[in-house]
Design an enzyme around this catalytic site. Structure first.
Site, PDB file in Angstrom:
ATOM      1  N   HIS A  53       0.813  -1.220   0.000  1.00 59.14           N
ATOM      2  CA  HIS A  53       0.000   0.000   0.000  1.00 59.14           C
ATOM      3  C   HIS A  53       0.843   1.265   0.000  1.00 59.14           C
ATOM      4  O   HIS A  53       0.400   2.311  -0.459  1.00 59.14           O
ATOM      5  CB  HIS A  53      -0.951   0.021   1.205  1.00 59.14           C
ATOM      6  N   GLY A  54       2.040   1.184   0.541  1.00 58.46           N
ATOM      7  CA  GLY A  54       2.890   2.372   0.549  1.00 58.46           C
ATOM      8  C   GLY A  54       4.242   2.047   1.141  1.00 58.46           C
ATOM      9  O   GLY A  54       4.347   1.215   2.042  1.00 58.46           O
TER      10      GLY A  54
END
Lengths: 671, 485
Positions: free
Chosen positions: B336-337
């Site tokens: 996601h990041g």
């Protein structure tokens, strides 16, 4: 389920129309809609370049541009705003707050009330405090210097709607309410003895007793409160100058049934699809009381749009002979709302010195911002020469370039504006302006401006120079400046070289009266009803005004008009038979022609009957020429019949018809 | 280019569909590919060449892989293809993060940090890298034959509806549709309705709630200079406001992401594609395990098929199962990041899934539907804090404020619009717990309308579309009373 039925096909086509409609509207504009209110920095139109595209700048600009310019933008914004207003009583406009009972306030006004201005202006209360203390000191010095030249400075802080009507406010976050910029400035100016009115406390008191609302619920400005504010300003001006000014007689309020849209600026900013409901509106009728001792001074107002709410209620022509308005730094209005020019180009010193009063006003929230630093600007312009100002700006700008991050200040124009701003914020950066005492240095241009002011005050001189400028196609202002220079340097005056006839003079007087009268709509209404031609009615009204003024000796004796009238009398006196005989005898004795004798005697009589101004030879020659033409016309029955016919047809005064015909004959003779 | 932008809604989408439907069926894939490349090039002009080159390389490697008879060579070619896809992802997404942490470590150990120029993250790389991997692995496993045409492969990866934010479409799900698909008039209209539903979720719900969240927590990508200010604000935040902000973000991220997925599914449907669903009322889950079956389903499926099972799944004993699960969610967080807060977010989810397997799942079943839904929702809600706030110190402070029981004031500056939308968001998120809600949802997402129903739904969709375009532009339209000096 039917597949690919006709209805589905129609719906599909309608979807296509729906998707393409904005594109069609944007490019072909088949529909027109009411524009949105308010001011926005328009998004720049993107220009494609590979570099801009690669960095994503082009895409960013394109989205921004589209956001403001796609088809149906304005009606869609209105629809959305109307929905959110109806459903939630909210607005996307950050400048407007929807409060209780449908009252609208400017957001800053609320923040000012609850002491949270610092959170948006980014300036702490201490900084505002120091800045205002500095401005008060500048105003003190400016006021003292202006007084030397007989000019009065008056400052006032406008009432803030949130303070006057706090009962309509919802709950808001509370900040530091111990510091109020308006109250602090009031105290500082009182300390220095600078004329100042803080209108908020006064409006707060008035709100309790006044039968009608001082502010409209949907507007950020004062409404009928403007009338009381102007009355108090006038009385203060009277006290400062010791002159008698026009009195305002405020009657009992009457209802206004039709909403004037310009008095709902906050509602306009909501950009709704349909207008809001308004409370019953009331206005005060005003009568202007004046007599022969009443003065109509010239005033320069510097401030906000609150000014327009006054001028829409009070006839300034009845109060001031001339009034200009600098709408902060953006627009300069000369006398009328319709006559304006960019405010950046005005000569501040010139404007300061050529008015009787300088009235500076700000609203409460504005005191928290650091823009429009007029006190500093005033002081610098009054005391420092333009060359020295430039020198100092360059010096400060260079220091900025050296001291600051070069990338931040890569733009040299930005550096110079920053330097200018710093100097205006703190004029004590000029050594000459340091300390609490009144500076002794003066801008050398002051002397010339004062001479120019004197020239302008003299109607004859003013008219002569205006005529000179018009005849020679020169800039009027520059002609005045040159004449002032001539006066200061003992050079030959332009006015002595101006060819000017009585008839030109009459026309100029009419033009002046026209300027005065044409905005008195009530004066013109009766006339226009009679003639059904508004323009002619206005001109006729101006001519009537001048003729009445001549009859009432309203023009001073040093005017050309009175000279012409006096000359008419003398010449007519000589035309009587016994006088003509005596004149002939004198001419024979002196061995000159009767005509020359006639002329010499007129000059002698005129010059010895206490007229301040001696007749210029050119003027006299022209006057005699005109007189002779008129006498010839009067002796010809056909010519007089034609003139009388014109007089009746045009319904204009005989003097004007005669003047025009004489001028026409003179012009054609010359040709 | 994002779907909720004027460029897409008012220019790209109408122009694309006009050309797409005017062209003969055989050429439509080319039109879609070209449009997808333009779509991507608009948002990431610097990366388009690399994307195309990597796709060409992958296509030929996979084709070579399928042609080769030797299993070892096949394996190596499969690995090479995956390395290319994941290598790009690792370099662009985790390059900065890795170097940042490596340099921090070097500094700690007294060594000089390595020189590194920060690189920009190409938009959508997490999604198309995974799709590329699914293509390679599905063909390697023989689930589907490889695509014959390079253009079809490029279309599968770059198809603009799902290019930037998913759903992660497995090759096996769309392989046939790329070659042959049918789009009836009803499909096109239903696609439009679905697109509008997504647009409404994004613009009318997520963006409105997001404004208030951003006001309190600052922008999602926080500048280090802003941390101090935000910390001061958060440290003094009252408990009521803290919970409301957390709730608001929980709904913002759901409606934002679900809205985007709806738009993608809708756009695909207009062209005849049937993309997999990505969300299934995740906040009505009774455990974190169930939450992951309902939240970002395509990612869950990808992790299950291409990570959890290859790691051994539950076939290697309990301890290994828990470890595998935990690794999967840790990596899911990192996907996601590239930041530690996402790692923590993933780790926490992994932890709760392990706890579910251990005992929590049984406890949740016993306490009944409503309490278990509430408890799961609150857990997810708190864990979202680590997803939203990048700075771990800030995130932790925020979590402490949730349990500070400080009711001295109410700092949240929300208006009636925000609260109304928040209530609507709660309603829409939980309505399927009731029979009426389930019926209503079935009606909205139905694919079987009568003509009359079509007319009715179309009118609502058209009005909603117009209103969304208005909202998209009006929310930022804030003119000044006067010129600012």
């Amino acid at each position: 389920m039917k597949k690919n039925s006709g209805i589905l096909l129609i719906l599909f086509c309608m979807t296509a129309v729906l998707l393409f409609a904005p594109l069609i509207q944007q490019n072909l504009k088949p529909f027109t809609f009411k524009k949105l209110s308010g001011y926005l920095e328009p998004a720049p139109k993107p220009s494609f370049s590979y570099e801009a595209y690669k960095t994503g700048k082009y895409q960013h600009l394109a989205e921004g541009f589209l956001k403001e310019n796609f088809g149906f933008h304005d009606p869609l914004i209105r629809i959305y705003n109307q929905c959110t207003y109806d459903l939630f009583k909210t607005t996307s406009n950050k400048d407007v707050a929807i409060e209780k009972d449908g009252w609208l306030y400017h957001t800053e006004s609320i923040r000012h009330y609850f002491g949270t201005m610092g959170s948006i202006s980014g300036i702490s209360n201490q900084q505002v405090h120091d800045n205002l203390a500095n401005q008060a000191l500048c105003l003190y010095k400016t006021n003292a210097i202006l007084q030397e030249y007989g000019i009065h400075l008056l400052t006032f802080t406008l009432p803030t709607k949130s303070f006057v009507y706090p009962e309509h406010l919802r709950k808001h976050p509370i900040g530091d309410t111990t510091f109020n910029a308006a109250t602090f400035l009031e105290k500082q100016l009182a300390l220095y003895g600078v004329p100042h009115i803080n209108m908020t406390p006064w409006f707060q008191q008035m709100q309790d007793t006044c039968p009608i609302s001082l502010f409209y619920s949907k507007d950020s400005h004062w409404a009928s409160g403007a009338v009381f504010a102007m009355d108090s300003v006038l009385r203060y001006m009277e006290r400062l100058s010791g002159q008698q000014l026009t009195q305002l007689q405020i009657g009992t309020p009457y209802p206004v049934y039709k909403l004037t849209r310009h008095e709902a600026d906050l509602e306009d900013l909501l950009n709704l699809a349909r207008p809001l409901k308004h409370e019953p509106l009331y206005e005060y009728p005003i009568h202007y009381l004046s007599n022969k001792y009443t003065q109509r001074p010239t005033v320069w107002f510097l401030g906000t749009s609150f000014y327009w709410r006054i001028t829409r209620r009070i006839n300034f022509d009845a109060l001031f002979s001339s009034r200009d308005f600098l709408y902060y730094t953006s627009i300069y209005y000369t006398n009328r709302e319709q006559d304006y020019q960019p405010g950046y180009h005005i000569d501040l010193l010139h404007e300061l010195l050529t008015h009787d009063f300088v009235v500076l006003f700000k609203d409460g929230p504005q005191l928290y911002h650091q823009g429009a630093l007029f006190p500093g600007k005033f002081l610098i312009n009054l005391c420092i020469s333009e060359e020295r100002q430039k020198e100092k700006i360059n010096f400060v700008a260079d220091s900025i370039i050296q001291a600051w991050d070069p990338q931040t200040y890569a733009d040299s124009i930005k550096c110079y504006s920053q330097a200018e701003f710093l100097l205006q914020q703190n004029p004590e950066m000029f050594e000459e302006l340091r300390g609490d005492s009144i500076p002794t240095c003066r801008n050398p241009r002051i002397e010339q401006i004062l001479v120019e002011k004197k020239i302008r005050a003299d109607r004859t001189w003013r008219f002569l120079l205006t005529a000179k400028a018009n005849n020679d196609s020169l800039d009027v202002q520059k002609t005045f400046e040159k004449e002032a220079y001539n006066v200061l340097n003992n050079k030959e005056l332009l006015r002595n070289h101006t060819f000017f006839t009585t008839y030109d003079y009459f026309d100029l007087l009419v033009k002046e009266a026209l300027d005065d009268n044409c905005w008195h709509s009530d004066l013109c209404i009766t006339k226009s009803e009679q003639t059904r031609n508004v323009i002619n009615a206005i001109i006729e009204q101006a001519i009537d005004t001048v003729e009445k003024r001549i009859q009432q000796h309203a023009y001073d004796n040093d005017t050309l008009m009175m000279m012409a009238c006096a000359m008419d009398k003398i010449v007519k006196g000589f035309e009587k038979e016994p006088n003509l005989v005596a004149l002939r005898e004198k001419a024979v004795k002196k061995q000159i022609s009767l005509d020359k004798m006639f002329r010499d005697d007129v000059v002698w009589i005129f010059n010895t009957t206490n007229y301040d101004r001696r007749l210029h030879d050119d003027v006299l020659t022209q006057a005699f020429a005109n007189y002779r033409t008129e006498r010839k016309m009067r002796n010809q029955q056909q010519a007089m019949e034609s003139i009388m016919q014109k007089h009746q047809d045009l319904n204009m005064p005989l003097r004007i018809i005669l003047n025009r015909d004489i001028k026409w004959i003179q012009d054609h003779k010359q040709q | 280019m994002v779907f909720s932008s004027n460029v897409f809604l008012l220019y790209f989408m109408p122009a694309f569909f006009l050309v797409y439907f005017l062209m003969p069926k055989k050429t439509r894939n080319y039109v879609l590919l070209l449009a997808s490349l333009i779509f991507y090039a608009w948002g990431a002009p610097e990366f388009i060449i690399q994307l195309v080159v990597s796709l060409i390389a992958n296509f030929f490697i996979v084709r070579w892989m399928c042609k080769t008879e030797k299993p070892v060579a096949k394996k190596w070619l499969c690995a090479l293809s995956i390395i290319i896809s994941m290598g790009l992802l690792f370099f662009y997404k985790y390059g900065n993060f890795t170097m940042q942490n490596l340099n921090a470590l070097l500094r700690l150990t007294g060594h000089a940090p390595l020189q590194w120029t920060r690189i920009l993250l190409p938009i959508g790389i997490s999604f198309f890298s995974f799709q590329s991997v699914t293509y390679t692995l599905d063909t390697y496993r023989g689930v589907n034959p490889p695509l014959r045409k390079l253009s079809d492969y490029m279309l599968y990866i770059t198809m603009f509806p799902q290019l930037i934010a998913g759903p992660i479409v497995r090759y096996t799900d769309v392989a046939d549709q790329i070659r042959e698909r049918e789009s009836t008039m009803a499909d096109r209209l239903q696609g439009f309705y679905r697109f509008v539903v997504g647009l409404c979720k994004k613009i009318l719900i997520a963006d409105v709630i997001g404004l208030c969240v951003d006001k309190m927590l600052g922008p999602a990508a926080l500048d280090p200079s802003q941390v101090g200010d935000i910390m001061t604000r958060i440290a003094t935040l009252d408990t009521g406001s803290a919970w409301l902000v957390a709730l608001a973000y929980t709904f913002q991220i759901y409606f934002d992401f679900a809205g985007y997925s709806d738009m993608a599914i809708g756009l695909g449907r207009i062209m005849g594609f049937k993309f997999p669903e990505n969300f299934d009322n995740p906040y009505t889950s009774r455990s974190i395990t169930e939450f992951w079956r309902r939240w970002h389903k395509t990612l869950g499926a990808f992790i299950m098929n291409y990570l959890y099972i290859p790691l051994g799944g539950n076939r290697k004993g309990k301890a290994r199962t828990y470890l595998n699960l935990w690794i999967c969610f840790l990596l899911s967080g990192l996907w996601h990041g590239a930041s530690w807060n996402f790692v923590i977010w993933g780790a926490l989810h992994g932890l709760f899934i392990c706890l579910d397997k251990l005992f929590l799942g049984k406890v949740m079943k016993r306490i009944g539907t409503v309490p278990s839904v509430i408890l799961t929702f609150l857990t997810v809600n708190i864990i979202w804090v680590f997803f939203r706030i990048e700075d771990i110190g800030l995130a932790w402070t925020f979590v402490t404020r949730l349990f500070a029981f400080d009711f001295s004031g109410f700092a949240l500056d929300g208006n009636a619009h925000f609260y109304s939308i928040l209530v609507l968001a709660v309603l829409f998120s939980f309505i399927t717990l009731t029979p009426f809600g389930r019926k209503a949802q079935t009606a909205v997402y139905s694919t079987d309308y009568t003509d009359k129903q079509h007319v009715f739904v179309w009118i609502i969709a058209a009005l909603a579309f117009v209103f969304c375009v208005a909202a998209l532009n009006a929310t930022s339209f804030s003119p000044f009373i006067y010129f600012r000096f």
